[in-house]
Design an enzyme around this catalytic site. Sequence first.
Site, mmCIF file in Angstrom:
data_model
loop_
_atom_site.group_PDB
_atom_site.id
_atom_site.type_symbol
_atom_site.label_atom_id
_atom_site.label_comp_id
_atom_site.label_asym_id
_atom_site.label_seq_id
_atom_site.Cartn_x
_atom_site.Cartn_y
_atom_site.Cartn_z
ATOM 1 N N GLU A 77 -6.065 13.486 -1.813
ATOM 2 C CA GLU A 77 -5.621 12.156 -1.389
ATOM 3 C C GLU A 77 -4.615 12.228 -0.250
ATOM 4 O OE1 GLU A 77 -3.483 8.339 -3.626
ATOM 5 O OE2 GLU A 77 -2.912 10.388 -4.143
ATOM 6 N N GLY A 97 0.804 -1.217 0.000
ATOM 7 C CA GLY A 97 0.000 0.000 0.000
ATOM 8 C C GLY A 97 0.835 1.265 0.000
ATOM 9 N N ASP A 103 3.138 2.628 -1.977
ATOM 10 C CA ASP A 103 3.853 2.753 -3.235
ATOM 11 C C ASP A 103 3.902 4.232 -3.660
ATOM 12 O OD1 ASP A 103 1.069 2.143 -3.271
ATOM 13 O OD2 ASP A 103 1.104 1.879 -5.427
#
Length: 784
Positions: free
Chosen positions: A678, A458, A460
């Site tokens: 994000e 997760g 990356d």
Amino acid sequence: MAPALAHPAGINFLDDQPRPDVNSDAATYYGGQEQFSRSRTYSASFSHGYNPKRLPNFQDEAYMRPRRMSHDEKGTGPRRFLIDVDETIRVVLEQEDTDGDFQISVTDAGPKLMALGTATSNGFKSFDIRGTYMLSNLLQELALARDHNRKRIVLDEARLTENPVDRLSRMIKNSFWHALTRRIDGDGLEIICADPKNRTGRVNPRIYVPHGEPAMAEYYRQVAKEKPHLNLDVQVLPPKPDDPHFVKGLNSKPGILALAMNEVTDSKGEKTLKGIPFVVPGARFNELYNWDSYFISLGLLVDGYVNMAKGMVDHFIFEIRHYGKILNGSRSYYLCRTQPPFLTDMALQIYNQLDRSDMDANRAWLKRAIQAAIKEYHTIWVAEPRMDPKTGLSRYRPDGLGIPPETEATHFTHILEPYAQKHGLSVLEFSERYTDGTIQEPELDEYFLHDRSVRESGHDTTYRFEKRCANLGTIDLQALLYKYEVDIGTAIREVFDDEMELEEDFPLSPFPPSPESYANPHRESSKSKPQSSAIWFERAEFRKQAIDKYCWNESKGLYFDYDTVQEKQILYESVTAFWTLWAGCASEEQCWKLISQSLKKFEVLGGLVSGTEESRGKISLDRPNRQWDYPYAWPPHQIMTWVGLERYGYLEDAQRLAYRFLYMMTTAFVDFNGVVPEKFDAVKLSHLVDAEYGNQGIDFKMVPREGFGWMNAAYQVGLSFLSTGMRRAVSTCTSPEVVFGPATNTQPTNLQTNTQTDPLGLAMETLHVSSSSPVQARSVSPAY
């Protein structure tokens, strides 16, 4: 006797019917008929065309109105504006959107001033709308009104001045979750099949149905017949869909993977299938994701969407049964890969909020979830190659071949260029030959093994995992699996009377792990005997001892990843060390050392950064920043740490960290047209991130539609940690330095220097616009 007034047919007046609540959702607020104000001079009103008042210009100089003062006359009732939607949108964008991005932000150079006609005067009298926040809210409200086909509206001023915390929380609950909701069936295929990561050039939808679901395959074939315009391609997967060679063969024909469906009765009284709705992260991630879904579910539970969260667990159960694991994402190119495991906590959190009127059904649902988690645990997380039998640590180590196809086209160019030159080929030609196996490059195979592992983690990408991730027993994965073991044991003991028969047959991994036990091909069957809590608590204790032995560093007061090949700790300081508090595997003494010695290394103005600046190392053109390194802050790290600190009794620390992150979110929301991204640069308090592929959730026009999945959740969860006073303070964008004092971070961050901390200054700095002098940290209310 005065003659009766004759009004045009179909006209509705403000006082004819009650107004909707000023803070109601857009569908309620704008969904009715247009309304007008009563006036004896109705013929002169603006019911057939209204132009917003604009600033008069004299040659090149604008006439500036005086500032409103505290002694200015104030109306006795709520102020409302009569607005022509399309014309006002045009004027707002023309006057205020100076950078042309269809957003009104603090970096726009417009006058931040607009006069709107009041509804009570039919637009004859005007009132000034001032400041970035009010103007951006105006633009958002106009866009929402246009969505509902409104030409003219009566707009309450209170919607423009709404408390930003209340506004953002309301938008997440009433708008963003709905906009991010997807369903895989005949009605939802067109939306869910759209894949921004698809680089094959084919845009027609393709769906892969798992083996053993003939009714589902027939359903989609029928959809393809009934909707020929879709050009839907229906494919059925083989019994073992995660074979690496098979998955590589699908890279040229990517598609969505079928998920769980319910049998329902249609309008004709016939049985059919209907997709179970779920929430996607958003932006380029338009499918069901693994660990995103856990954090999204926490936000859904806060907002009362229990059944939506429950449905996402149903999809995970389906994935484990048919695809062998909870997938990284529900696309064909993710079939070999999973992500950090959260299923047990997710299921238990939802179970505790289910309707208590049918406890038998609730227990049956939880049993399915726990059984699926047990299968995933044995066949994925403690099975080779992810398990290292020597240490007993699990690793992110997925199968797979070739280059991950979901990445950007140029993502691996710098890696492939030396090999392409070696073979005298272009990068594209070499990539094709390497992928199809014509060219063999063992070093490159090793590189992509680690790259796939990074993506499975997760995180990356990050320098923490550079060229070694597949060998690491990461502290975050050990904490998550410890929680799995405790959760499964607790559920079996407390809910299922300390006995659970497993319905699916699969091999159980040896325990305790050792090279010898794993070398023995014999495996006990899952159906050989019932599961009891004792074996799971024994596994949890074994893992805790392994964590303490291999990952805990007493002198540094921090947990580290352990390299199972080099047999040493990797001294990269990661904030995921605090996941041990969430899982409950740290002792009280270890917790105290984490908080007293290490928390300050990660705490900056905007919350917790992913890792320390020292661990990341120097950044240059040849060594660019990675998005999961310093100075970036992500919702999973914040939420896990808040919950972990609260679990061990350090509520004040959890509240402080939650306040920092929500302050950063709220200032971005206020200053940048309602943006919910994000991730953030937590040092500069900026969502304008240029690491790797930049940021997600920021590319919208006029009004934010979705936010971003786990950032939405972080806001809703974070608010539950704040006191009433903290909530008031964050709503006025009061800096954490004012509320709590400067952070104690000993690193050279903006908290110990004169680096810019004002949102406008930071935004200008990010945009490389020079300012004449630094602006001090803001601690006053924005103009809302």
